[in-house]
Design an enzyme around this catalytic site. Structure first.
Site, PDB file in Angstrom:
ATOM      1  N   ASP A   1       0.743  -1.050  -0.029  1.00  0.00           N
ATOM      2  CA  ASP A   1      -0.048  -0.126  -0.103  1.00  0.00           C
ATOM      3  C   ASP A   1       0.636   1.434  -0.014  1.00  0.00           C
ATOM      4  O   ASP A   1       1.794   1.474   0.720  1.00  0.00           O
ATOM      5  CB  ASP A   1      -0.939   0.044   1.131  1.00  0.00           C
TER       6      ASP A   1
ATOM      7  N   GLU B 233     -10.459  -2.448   4.048  1.00  0.00           N
ATOM      8  CA  GLU B 233      -9.027  -1.737   4.397  1.00  0.00           C
ATOM      9  C   GLU B 233      -8.975  -0.395   3.608  1.00  0.00           C
ATOM     10  O   GLU B 233      -9.593  -0.209   2.641  1.00  0.00           O
ATOM     11  CB  GLU B 233      -7.798  -2.810   3.717  1.00  0.00           C
TER      12      GLU B 233
END
Ligand code: FRU
Length: 528
Positions: free
Chosen positions: A33, A215
């Site tokens: 990420d 998420e």
């Protein structure tokens, strides 16, 4: 149709799957990420989930890279490292101009990273995830963990990925945090005056795609149709697994935020469709991308000129640890500028990829006259292997049942050729990317795939902007109304571009190919 304006370099690739030229990948380690996206003094800072010791997920720490143009990246030393007590999971950074946190001083406003501590076994908070702070007094280069961590805990195991922004609204001015209880598919909103003490405001979810953990949330305003009097709020949240193309993906919701709660607008739903064996309703929701490889996307809170720029991780947890690159693994997407437009009577997030500046792009192919395509595939150009290339193509579908283009690779000798198909099915009204024959698809049985999304054409014209860089493909259709992002791992050989129409004639109205060769520049880290 005339040939190239400049000679096309066709370079046979001999070793390894190419590193991207205009996307960020770490030199020789793993990344996932994007974290802490922040802009300062003309420089974009991207921190990211990084394993400093290997090229699979683990030892989660924040890596750091910077760029002035979001295309050429410099990799810096690890910013926030894991230690014996915690892994450093995803989060965000704010520049605390007013020194509300007291972690700097008015002359030197602190940069404050709000990250998730994933506490290790044998530590006081073991088994929980909680939100913690680190601060930098040298514009993001070195970081110190706050002594009072964690600053926000619920004592739960899947509480993570804080996105913090400064909010000035009717209810006052304060920091807002959007953070998930991942397994409950909920985004929780908190507020704070000083980044240290947080007050719960409200929650959102479960909603729409709930087949996996939620998420990396984000929440930001955007004017609808560029009208400053019609500001809507966008909640984005990633889901894994259970996304529209399978595995990981990002969804978004359009609504309002009053400083306390986010409320999604009533949506007009179209009739559910049956598509293969996939749960039908997934295609009825709003997705940031319809491909397999765009995940954990979040935005810069402070991009210049009020622009909203998002960045995603180009991979999918289904096979991320197995993608066949070495020693690096995974890259970011191109940065995408997002806007909200009314399309088909409802607000749609449109995305424009941010390309290198024009002096770093070279036009290598341009068609000058419309070309009739009638069942015979037409090979247009050999493409450069090194560097990124950007294709802009416009087709009029006329009487064709399907139109599109093929990114092929002619492999030398007996080696198998490869092809990735990007096409539009006129009757179904669907754009498709088919990577089943794109090269190495065997490294994971979930990798070979066909992705699709609904797309309404205007006056029968299909407009595509396609970015191919190293081992990735990003397709933007109808000027960013929909995108499909997929990894591909073609064999060594000569890349060729072919256009086609099936089931009737169509017209290629125009096509250009531009390349970009900027290297990732770093004095200490050679990249190719
Ligand atoms: C998303 C994610 C986050 C977490 C991080 C760990 O890809 O699972 O929820 O913070 O990756 O690396």
């Amino acid at each position: 149709m005339t040939e190239t304006t400049l000679p096309v370099a066709s370079i046979g690739r001999t070793a390894g799957y190419s590193r991207p030229a205009i996307h960020f990948a770490a030199k020789d380690t793993w990344l996932n990420d994007p974290n802490g996206l922040v802009h300062h003094n003309g420089i974009y800072h991207v921190y990211y989930q990084n394993n400093p010791y290997g090229n699979v997920w683990g030892n989660m720490s924040w890596g750091h890279a910077t760029s002035s143009d979001l295309a050429i990246w410099v990799e810096h030393p690890v910013a926030i490292a894991c230690d014996a007590t915690e892994d450093i999971y995803s989060g965000s950074i704010v520049i605390d101009q007013l020194n509300t946190s007291g972690l700097g001083n008015p002359e030197c406003p602190p940069w404050v990273a709000v990250y998730t501590s994933a506490f290790k076994e044998g530590t006081p908070h073991q088994g929980t995830q909680a939100q913690s702070l680190a601060f930098s007094l040298d514009e993001g280069m070195t970081w110190t963990k706050f002594a009072g961590n964690p600053v926000l805990t619920r004592g739960t195991p899947h509480f993570r990925d804080p996105k913090v922004f400064w909010h000035e609204g009717t209810a006052g001015s304060y920091w807002v945090m959007a953070v998930v209880e991942a397994q409950e598919q909920r985004v929780l909103l908190y507020r704070s005056a000083n980044l240290r003490e947080w007050e719960f405001l409200s929650d959102f979810g479960p909603a729409h795609a709930t087949g996996g953990e939620w998420e990396c949330p984000d929440l930001f305003p955007l004017p609808l149709d560029e009208d400053p009097d019609q500001v809507k709020w966008i909640m984005t949240v990633n889901v894994n697994p259970g996304a529209v193309a399978g595995g990981s993906g990002g969804q978004y919701f359009v609504g309002d935020f009053d400083g306390v709660s986010f409320r999604q607008d009533e949506r007009r739903r179209s009739a559910p469709l049956q598509v293969g064996s996939r749960p039908v309703q997934l295609r009825d929701y709003d997705w940031l991308d319809w491909g397999r490889d765009y995940y954990a996307a979040v935005s810069f809170s402070n991009a210049p000129d009020g622009r909203r720029i998002m960045l995603g991780w180009m991979n999918n947890w289904d096979y991320a640890n197995q993608t066949p690159t070495s020693p690096w693994r995974s890259s970011m997407s191109l940065a995408r500028e997002v806007a909200l437009r009314t399309i088909g009577g409802r607000p749609v997030l449109v995305q424009k990829p941010i390309l290198p500046p024009s002096d770093r792009m070279q036009t290598v192919y341009v068609s000058t006259a419309p070309l009739t395509l009638d069942n015979e595939p037409t090979q247009l150009a050999e493409l450069p292997w090194e560097g990124a290339f950007v294709i802009h193509a416009e087709f009029r579908v006329d009487r064709a049942a399907r139109v599109g283009l093929v990114l092929g690779v002619q492999a030398p000798g007996d080696a198998a050729d490869a092809q990735t198909l990007i096409s539009y099915d006129v009757a179904a009204g669907e754009l498709e990317v088919d990577r089943r024959d794109s090269g190495n698809t065997e490294f994971h049985d979930l990798f070979p795939s066909v992705e699709s999304c609904r797309l309404i054409l205007e006056d029968g014209v299909l407009a595509l902007d396609i970015v191919v860089d190293g081992c990735s493909l990003e397709v933007f259709a109808q000027h960013g109304q929909a995108s499909i992002t997929d990894l591909i791992f073609p064999p060594a050989g000569t890349p060729v571009l072919t256009v086609f129409a099936e089931g009737g004639a169509a017209t290629l109205l125009g096509l250009t190919v531009r390349t970009s060769f900027p290297q990732q520049m770093d004095a200490t880290l050679a990249t190719r």
